[in-house]
Design a protein around this motif. Structure first.
Motif, PDB file in Angstrom:
ATOM      1  N   UNK A  57       0.983  -1.084  -0.033  1.00 24.91           N
ATOM      2  CA  UNK A  57       0.087   0.113   0.111  1.00 24.91           C
ATOM      3  C   UNK A  57       1.131   1.617  -0.111  1.00 24.91           C
ATOM      4  N   UNK A  58       2.028   1.318   0.538  1.00 25.33           N
ATOM      5  CA  UNK A  58       2.855   2.573   0.343  1.00 25.33           C
ATOM      6  C   UNK A  58       3.796   2.671  -0.554  1.00 25.33           C
ATOM      7  N   UNK A  79       2.664  -9.542   6.461  1.00 29.55           N
ATOM      8  CA  UNK A  79       1.774 -10.520   6.348  1.00 29.55           C
ATOM      9  C   UNK A  79       0.352  -9.742   5.882  1.00 29.55           C
ATOM     10  N   UNK A  80       0.497  -8.513   4.693  1.00 28.52           N
ATOM     11  CA  UNK A  80       0.004  -8.231   3.941  1.00 28.52           C
ATOM     12  C   UNK A  80      -0.919  -8.885   3.006  1.00 28.52           C
TER      13      UNK A  80
END
Length: 286
Positions: free
Chosen positions: A114-115, A142-143
């Motif tokens: 996401x970043x 752990x995404x």
């Protein structure tokens, strides 16, 4: 003679008298400055080599050695400073799962976090990780992998003809991983219980009551640990071996602060660990 109302001066009387009027002192100072002025005029008339050199410089010629260094080409300057272009090589990609360098021409998959950070995985090891664990999250953060990511992985595997199963279909069928998840949780539970016993052994080693510590090791800690290790070894022998390495290093303590052993319990505990690891009959060291 100069006359004024109430005053009378003459040049002869003033020169002969020992007193110096203010006007004559001013005249003397002006005369001295006049001499200095002449000397300075003479100096100004003389050519100044340093000034002439500064004026004779043309724009763009630089100033001394500093300008010569600034005019040095970047590549030549880098060579003078000892810089080698061999050091500035491209970063080597390492597979986050296998922790090995990705070979040239390997099939890879880039996971976008996401970043905005992209992580490159070896496609073969990533699919094996999903199908073996049933955990569809990234190993590092752990995404969770989205269904679109899993579908894209299946497409890349089909194009590369890896012959692997579908990871998207595996995620849609969680029942196939029920036994694997139960086994994983059971092994983790055994390791935690054994770790608590090892922490109690360390307390006995550092305690101030040798008689009570000896009875606690013989009657409770050693027998229970032996049983837990037997179950852990039967479930996963390699994992139990790694756990014993960790337990041994924990009891010894770090090199800069080793465990304080007042009554000689540390060699007994280490000998017990060795016997349990090797499957020998345990005599508890007493």
């Amino acid at each position: 003679p100069v006359s004024a109302p109430g005053f009378s001066f003459s040049s002869s009387s003033s020169s002969s008298s020992g007193s110096t009027p203010r006007a004559m002192r001013r005249a003397g100072r002006s005369a001295r400055h006049g001499d200095d002025g002449e000397a300075s005029d003479a100096r100004r008339g003389e050519p100044d080599d340093s000034r002439s050199r500064k004026r004779s410089r043309q724009p763009g010629n630089g100033k001394g050695r500093a300008s010569e260094r600034s005019r040095t080409p970047p590549r030549k300057a880098a060579a003078k400073s000892g810089y080698s272009r061999d050091v500035a090589k491209k970063a080597v990609l390492v597979d986050p799962i296998m922790l090995t360098e990705l070979p040239a021409g390997a099939h890879t998959f880039e996971f976008m976090r996401p970043n905005g950070t992209g992580v490159v995985y070896h496609l073969d090891s990533l699919i094996d990780y999903f199908l073996a664990t049933g955990d569809f999250t990234e190993p590092e953060t752990r995404l969770e992998f989205s269904d679109a990511d899993l579908k894209r992985i299946d497409q890349l595997a089909a194009a590369a003809q890896l012959g692997k199963g579908s990871v998207l279909a595996a995620k849609m069928d969680p029942s196939r991983f029920t036994d694997a998840h139960f086994r994983r949780d059971a092994i983790a539970g055994l390791e935690r219980c054994a770790g608590e016993l090892v922490a109690d052994m360390l307390k006995v080693i550092e305690s101030n009551d040798p008689e009570e510590g000896q009875m606690r090791l013989i009657m409770y800690l050693f027998p229970l640990f032996s049983d837990l290790h037997r179950q852990l070894h039967s479930a996963d022998a390699e994992y139990s071996s790694r756990c014993m390495d960790h337990f041994t290093s924990y009891v010894k303590g770090p090199p800069n602060r080793p465990t304080v052993d007042k009554f000689g319990f540390l060699p007994i505990v280490l000998s017990f660990f060795r016997q349990v690891r090797d499957g020998e009959s345990v005599d508890f060291g007493f």
